[in-house]
Design a protein around this motif. Structure first.
Motif, PDB file in Angstrom:
ATOM      1  N   ILE A  97     -10.580   2.092   6.527  1.00 17.53           N
ATOM      2  CA  ILE A  97     -10.060   3.424   6.819  1.00 17.53           C
ATOM      3  C   ILE A  97     -11.154   4.211   7.523  1.00 17.53           C
ATOM      4  O   ILE A  97     -12.278   4.288   7.037  1.00 17.53           O
ATOM      5  CB  ILE A  97      -9.638   4.149   5.516  1.00 17.53           C
TER       6      ILE A  97
ATOM      7  N   TYR B  90      -6.722   4.272  -5.744  1.00 20.50           N
ATOM      8  CA  TYR B  90      -6.906   5.589  -5.133  1.00 20.50           C
ATOM      9  C   TYR B  90      -8.086   5.557  -4.162  1.00 20.50           C
ATOM     10  O   TYR B  90      -7.978   5.996  -3.021  1.00 20.50           O
ATOM     11  CB  TYR B  90      -7.141   6.653  -6.212  1.00 20.50           C
ATOM     12  N   GLN B  91      -9.187   5.009  -4.623  1.00 17.77           N
ATOM     13  CA  GLN B  91     -10.381   4.933  -3.771  1.00 17.77           C
ATOM     14  C   GLN B  91     -10.123   4.081  -2.531  1.00 17.77           C
ATOM     15  O   GLN B  91     -10.528   4.440  -1.424  1.00 17.77           O
ATOM     16  CB  GLN B  91     -11.559   4.384  -4.566  1.00 17.77           C
TER      17      GLN B  91
ATOM     18  N   SER C 243     -12.722   7.632   8.528  1.00 22.33           N
ATOM     19  CA  SER C 243     -12.681   8.998   8.042  1.00 22.33           C
ATOM     20  C   SER C 243     -14.006   9.678   8.350  1.00 22.33           C
ATOM     21  O   SER C 243     -15.057   9.036   8.383  1.00 22.33           O
ATOM     22  CB  SER C 243     -12.459   8.988   6.524  1.00 22.33           C
TER      23      SER C 243
ATOM     24  N   LEU D 283      -7.153   3.357  -1.090  1.00 20.65           N
ATOM     25  CA  LEU D 283      -6.116   3.891  -0.215  1.00 20.65           C
ATOM     26  C   LEU D 283      -6.469   5.228   0.429  1.00 20.65           C
ATOM     27  O   LEU D 283      -5.919   5.580   1.464  1.00 20.65           O
ATOM     28  CB  LEU D 283      -4.806   4.034  -0.998  1.00 20.65           C
ATOM     29  N   PHE D 284      -7.371   5.965  -0.192  1.00 19.78           N
ATOM     30  CA  PHE D 284      -7.718   7.282   0.324  1.00 19.78           C
ATOM     31  C   PHE D 284      -9.163   7.350   0.821  1.00 19.78           C
ATOM     32  O   PHE D 284      -9.738   8.419   0.951  1.00 19.78           O
ATOM     33  CB  PHE D 284      -7.414   8.362  -0.712  1.00 19.78           C
TER      34      PHE D 284
ATOM     35  N   ARG E  47       0.405   4.112  -2.711  1.00 17.45           N
ATOM     36  CA  ARG E  47       0.064   5.436  -2.177  1.00 17.45           C
ATOM     37  C   ARG E  47       1.116   6.465  -2.606  1.00 17.45           C
ATOM     38  O   ARG E  47       0.792   7.582  -3.001  1.00 17.45           O
ATOM     39  CB  ARG E  47      -0.044   5.371  -0.653  1.00 17.45           C
TER      40      ARG E  47
ATOM     41  N   THR F 209     -13.420  -0.224   3.585  1.00 19.78           N
ATOM     42  CA  THR F 209     -12.001  -0.020   3.299  1.00 19.78           C
ATOM     43  C   THR F 209     -11.112  -0.224   4.503  1.00 19.78           C
ATOM     44  O   THR F 209      -9.910  -0.342   4.364  1.00 19.78           O
ATOM     45  CB  THR F 209     -11.769   1.418   2.797  1.00 19.78           C
TER      46      THR F 209
ATOM     47  N   ARG G  19       0.427   9.749  -4.829  1.00 20.27           N
ATOM     48  CA  ARG G  19       0.683  11.067  -4.239  1.00 20.27           C
ATOM     49  C   ARG G  19       1.668  11.887  -5.061  1.00 20.27           C
ATOM     50  O   ARG G  19       1.523  13.095  -5.176  1.00 20.27           O
ATOM     51  CB  ARG G  19       1.219  10.915  -2.812  1.00 20.27           C
TER      52      ARG G  19
ATOM     53  N   LYS H 192      -9.674  14.093  -9.779  1.00 27.14           N
ATOM     54  CA  LYS H 192      -8.814  14.052  -8.594  1.00 27.14           C
ATOM     55  C   LYS H 192      -7.597  14.974  -8.739  1.00 27.14           C
ATOM     56  O   LYS H 192      -6.713  14.978  -7.889  1.00 27.14           O
ATOM     57  CB  LYS H 192      -8.352  12.615  -8.298  1.00 27.14           C
TER      58      LYS H 192
ATOM     59  N   GLU I 212     -12.269   6.201  -0.289  1.00 30.20           N
ATOM     60  CA  GLU I 212     -13.460   6.513  -1.072  1.00 30.20           C
ATOM     61  C   GLU I 212     -14.292   5.303  -1.474  1.00 30.20           C
ATOM     62  O   GLU I 212     -15.405   5.468  -1.948  1.00 30.20           O
ATOM     63  CB  GLU I 212     -13.077   7.298  -2.328  1.00 30.20           C
TER      64      GLU I 212
ATOM     65  N   ASP J 185       0.837  -1.196   0.000  1.00 31.93           N
ATOM     66  CA  ASP J 185       0.000   0.000   0.000  1.00 31.93           C
ATOM     67  C   ASP J 185       0.873   1.247   0.000  1.00 31.93           C
ATOM     68  O   ASP J 185       0.539   2.254  -0.620  1.00 31.93           O
ATOM     69  CB  ASP J 185      -0.932   0.007   1.209  1.00 31.93           C
TER      70      ASP J 185
END
Length: 157
Positions: free
Chosen positions: A152, A136-137, A154, A139-140, A11, A150, A15, A43, A142, A7
């Motif tokens: 994650i 992207y979705q 948030s 790891l961030f 990532r 995910t 980035r 994005k 979404e 990851d």
């Protein structure tokens, strides 16, 4: 055989990259190459569409190029939406660029061990059988918008 990528690596690529060249992009909005390219533009990435059958037309406000060699600006990521047998030629074209890309990214279902080894030997990071939109979705944070957990936490909805 499915490749595994950390990851952290994925990532870091997402980035640090600013410009994607999408090889084999389609003007048809239901095709993955189209909606992935469009998503990347939303994005904040600059996406240069590449498709010889669409050269000279415009997608996302950018002129479609016939070949990777026709892209005049430096590209960070070459995102390949073509069949595996087309990959070696694309990698050779990338290696011939004055400003070589940092990453060759092959979409889901696209792998080519020999072309990947050639790019890696030239110092280019290679990602195979993955989608930058999905990564992207994931790891961030979404993917939950599409009903995926995910892992994650948030406060963004």
């Amino acid at each position: 055989m499915t490749q595994t990528y950390s990851d952290e690596l994925l990532r870091d690529i997402l980035r640090k990259s600013r410009v994607f060249a999408c090889i084999g992009v389609s003007p048809n909005p239901v095709r993955p190459s189209h909606y992935v390219g469009r998503y990347l533009t939303l994005k904040g990435y600059r996406v240069v569409p590449v498709n010889p059958g669409q050269a000279g037309t415009t997608l996302w406000g950018v002129e479609v190029k016939a070949r990777l060699a026709d892209v005049t600006e430096p590209v960070d990521v070459v995102d390949i939406f073509r069949k595996p047998e087309a990959v070696p030629e694309i990698v050779e074209e990338a290696l011939a660029l004055a400003h070589r890309p940092k990453v060759i990214w092959m979409q889901i279902g696209v792998t080519h061990a020999e072309a990947a080894a050639r790019a890696e030997a030239a110092g280019i990071t290679v990602i195979q059988d993955r989608c930058p939109k999905i990564e992207y979705q994931r790891l961030f944070g979404e993917l939950r918008m599409g009903g995926f957990a995910t892992g994650i936490i948030s406060s963004k909805l």
